[in-house]
Design an enzyme around this catalytic site. Structure first.
Site, PDB file in Angstrom:
ATOM      1  N   ASP A 134       0.887  -1.163   0.000  1.00 44.75           N
ATOM      2  CA  ASP A 134       0.000   0.000   0.000  1.00 44.75           C
ATOM      3  C   ASP A 134       0.922   1.209   0.000  1.00 44.75           C
ATOM      4  OD1 ASP A 134      -1.654   2.119   0.568  1.00 44.75           O
ATOM      5  OD2 ASP A 134      -2.393   1.341   2.482  1.00 44.75           O
TER       6      ASP A 134
ATOM      7  N   LYS B  79       2.911  11.245  -3.470  1.00 52.64           N
ATOM      8  CA  LYS B  79       1.853  10.560  -4.232  1.00 52.64           C
ATOM      9  C   LYS B  79       0.899  11.548  -4.891  1.00 52.64           C
ATOM     10  CE  LYS B  79      -1.742   7.039  -3.434  1.00 52.64           C
ATOM     11  NZ  LYS B  79      -2.240   6.109  -2.419  1.00 52.64           N
TER      12      LYS B  79
ATOM     13  N   GLU C  77      -7.210   0.543  -4.570  1.00 47.50           N
ATOM     14  CA  GLU C  77      -7.247   0.437  -3.106  1.00 47.50           C
ATOM     15  C   GLU C  77      -8.578  -0.127  -2.592  1.00 47.50           C
ATOM     16  OE1 GLU C  77      -6.087   4.410  -2.076  1.00 47.50           O
ATOM     17  OE2 GLU C  77      -4.042   4.075  -2.793  1.00 47.50           O
TER      18      GLU C  77
ATOM     19  N   ASP D 154     -13.147   5.506   2.547  1.00 49.78           N
ATOM     20  CA  ASP D 154     -11.725   5.628   2.908  1.00 49.78           C
ATOM     21  C   ASP D 154     -11.411   7.057   3.336  1.00 49.78           C
ATOM     22  OD1 ASP D 154      -8.976   5.795   3.020  1.00 49.78           O
ATOM     23  OD2 ASP D 154      -8.616   4.741   1.132  1.00 49.78           O
TER      24      ASP D 154
END
Ligand code: AMP
Length: 612
Positions: free
Chosen positions: A23, A86, A185, A209
């Site tokens: 992850d 990211k 994800e 999330d």
């Protein structure tokens, strides 16, 4: 999962490389594997330490450090400490400039080029930065497992576009990892709960999330081991940091602290995060800051954060709408991200969906654990499953007049393939520009250009004769390969879409909203452009026909045709679709009788020459 294989040539034992699940997060990253004995997914951690590796890189005088050690420099050496890399993946300076003030390090101002970060005299791409994190994860994993780690499954947000997925894959390569699969994800999180592992299972899942800085909601459909993302929604600047900031604002409003406010913000932020975590299990938080007693009750905290959580619920509503579902269609809700530990978050999600969410797997580990399960499936250790996702935006080509011709509509399931035939516009045309776009608008200028190339070497043929088949193939990682082939000659060219132009995640949402807002004018503009393209083609063919058959036409026909051509030519500048169509029809009306007559004449001539 490590298998022992016998090397037949040498007869020696050779340990196969481990496939891990990674992850690669905005704030934290972690690695998981399937435990060789328990066969259960586990997150890797050194003794007495946390499985989370902060996604922070510090560039020191002599070395580069990643993780907890680097995190210590976030404040003391901010210019040389890179976090949230990211957020920069596959993006241009233009894409991120509005948010660059949030980053303490330097981003290079070069409008259309992919973002680079400057540290000292060196420029780093987000791919290189992410590769530092992956290298560290690989190193730590090898240290814990005491075996080489060469292959990985890496997760990305469901809304990541081709460029961002490709960038993540490249980062893996740079880190010395063979990236077997890039998976979404939310898909990984669902797998961690075991959803989709039974072949006969059919379920609709909402994955909520809420992390430190981002919020995503994804709606997935699982059917017979196949995962399909029905829709995604969210906010890339909404998360636990906002909850902390709300507490800081409250304390600053309630108290007067001597000195600089921004210094206090920094100090209070750490206290706020402490309070937030404490209040997940207790009723009242008390502390001393700058010589003052400050406190926060669970009730006050919940009143502060309610408006923030409301925004996530709005996203949930939008995601349901996009998926064409009602909330009672959702069978399971999966909670991901550290901020879902806040009881009010669980309560509000549960009350919205009218269902208790799944929160038994550690929300920080759940994505990596799912990636480990996918790695295990790829290693052939689990039932024969396929993980399927969808394209977040439509993919298409530019056609005459700057129109977008969609080959793969938004939300197409991937892997996917689509092909269509095109032809040339001019006689003897030897090349064809193939421009690939992504977006929902009718005109390519309003969409994102992903790539462009020329198919050259088409043998000379009259306009309309060549058959150029263009195919789009998105593989399971969401990377697009475009192939163009002239079928008569076999001339062929292909590319893999490279991350030339990034697309921000906000853009995905904005592009969808824009397309809805401009739907009517887009439709009108498409109609006008198509009418004009048809008119231009008719003008060209009529001119050619007149030239060739001049002797067979009467003076009246020539005059009437010239006038109708002029009228049609003039109408092209008026931007009135109906007028263009009327004038096109008028020219057709005039030319049809003599075109038929001349055609008959030609057939007659041909017949005379042939024996019956
Ligand atoms: P992630 O990005 O998923 O690692 O989530 C990190 C966020 O979760 C940060 O904002 C943390 O403050 C928050 N967080 C972690 N533990 C808790 C907790 N027990 N209660 C509330 N928030 C938490």
């Amino acid at each position: 999962m490590a298998k022992i294989a016998i090397n037949i040539a040498t007869g020696t034992l050779q340990q196969e490389e481990m496939i891990v699940g990674i992850d690669l997060g905005t704030t934290n990253s972690l690695v998981a594997i399937i435990h060789p004995e328990s066969k259960k997914p586990v997150a890797l951690k050194e003794h007495n330490s946390n499985s989370l590796v902060p996604s922070v890189i510090h560039f020191g005088q002599h070395d580069i450090t990643v993780g907890n050690e680097a995190k210590q420099y976030l404040v003391s050496d901010a210019a040389n400490t890179v976090f949230s890399a990211k957020r920069l993946m596959g993006k241009t300076y233009n894409d991120v400039k509005n948010n660059s003030t949030l980053l303490a390090y330097k981003i290079i101002d070069d409008e259309n080029k992919l973002v680079k970060v400057q540290v000292g005299d060196i420029f780093y791409s987000p791919v290189e930065l992410s590769s530092f994190i992956l290298k560290e994860l690989k190193k730590q994993a090898e240290h814990i497992l005491k075996t080489p780690v060469g292959k990985a499954v890496i997760t990305v947000p469901a809304y990541f576009n081709d460029a961002q997925r490709q960038a993540t894959r490249d980062a893996g390569k740079l880190a010395g990892l063979d990236v077997l699969r890039i998976i979404n994800e939310p898909t990984a999180a669902s797998l961690a709960y075991g959803f989709g592992l039974n072949q006969g299972e059919q379920k609709t899942i909402a994955v909520y999330d809420l992390g430190g800085g981002t919020f995503d909601i994804s709606i997935l459909n699982i059917n017979g081991g196949i995962f399909e993302v029905l829709s995604t929604n969210g906010d890339t600047y909404l998360g636990g940091d906002d909850l902390d900031a709300a507490i800081v604002d409250y304390w600053l409003a309630q108290n007067t602290f001597a000195g600089d406010e921004s210094t206090h913000r920094q100090g209070l932020r750490l206290k706020a995060e402490e309070a937030k975590k404490y209040l997940s299990a207790n009723g009242l938080f008390k502390t001393v800051y700058a010589g003052k007693h400050i406190s926060l009750s669970r009730q006050q905290f919940e009143a502060l954060i309610k408006p923030i959580i409301e925004r996530t619920i709005t996203s949930c509503k939008n995601a349901l709408k996009d998926a064409g579902l009602k909330k009672n269609d959702i069978d399971e809700i999966v909670m991901v991200g550290g901020s879902t530990r806040v009881p009010l978050v669980k309560e509000m999600v549960s009350s919205f969906f009218e269902k208790k969410p799944n929160d038994t797997v550690d929300p920080d580990e759940v994505v990596a654990l799912g990636a480990a399960i996918q790695a295990d499936i790829l290693a052939g250790n689990t039932t024969n499953m396929l993980l399927l996702d969808v394209t977040p935006l439509s993919l298409g080509l530019e056609t005459m007049g700057g129109l977008m011709d969609v080959l793969l509509p938004r939300n197409s399931k991937i892997p996917a393939k689509a092909a269509r035939q095109y032809t040339t516009y001019k006689d003897g045309q030897s090349g064809m520009k193939i421009a690939v776009y992504q977006g929902e608008r009718d005109m390519v200028k309003d969409n994102r250009r992903l790539a462009e190339f020329n198919l050259t070497g088409i043998p000379g043929m009259p306009a309309g004769m060549p058959k150029v088949e263009i195919s789009f193939l998105i593989n399971a990682d969401g990377i697009l390969a475009v192939n163009a082939k002239e079928l008569r000659s076999g001339v062929e060219q292909s590319i893999e879409v490279k991350p030339q132009y990034g697309l921000t995640d906000e853009d995905v949402e904005k592009m969808l909203l824009d397309s809805m807002e401009h739907a009517k004018e887009d439709m009108e503009l498409r109609g006008l452009t198509e009418a004009k393209t048809e008119a231009e083609q008719l003008l060209q063919t009529t001119e050619k026909f007149m030239h060739k058959n001049f002797e067979n036409l009467t003076q009246d026909e020539i005059t009437a045709t010239s006038l109708a051509m002029q009228a049609l030519q003039l109408s092209l500048d008026m931007n009135d679709k109906n007028l263009v169509q009327t004038k096109t029809e008028a020219l057709n009306e005039i030319s049809r009788p003599y075109a038929e007559r001349i055609m008959d004449l030609a057939i007659g001539k041909a017949m005379k020459g042939s024996k019956i």
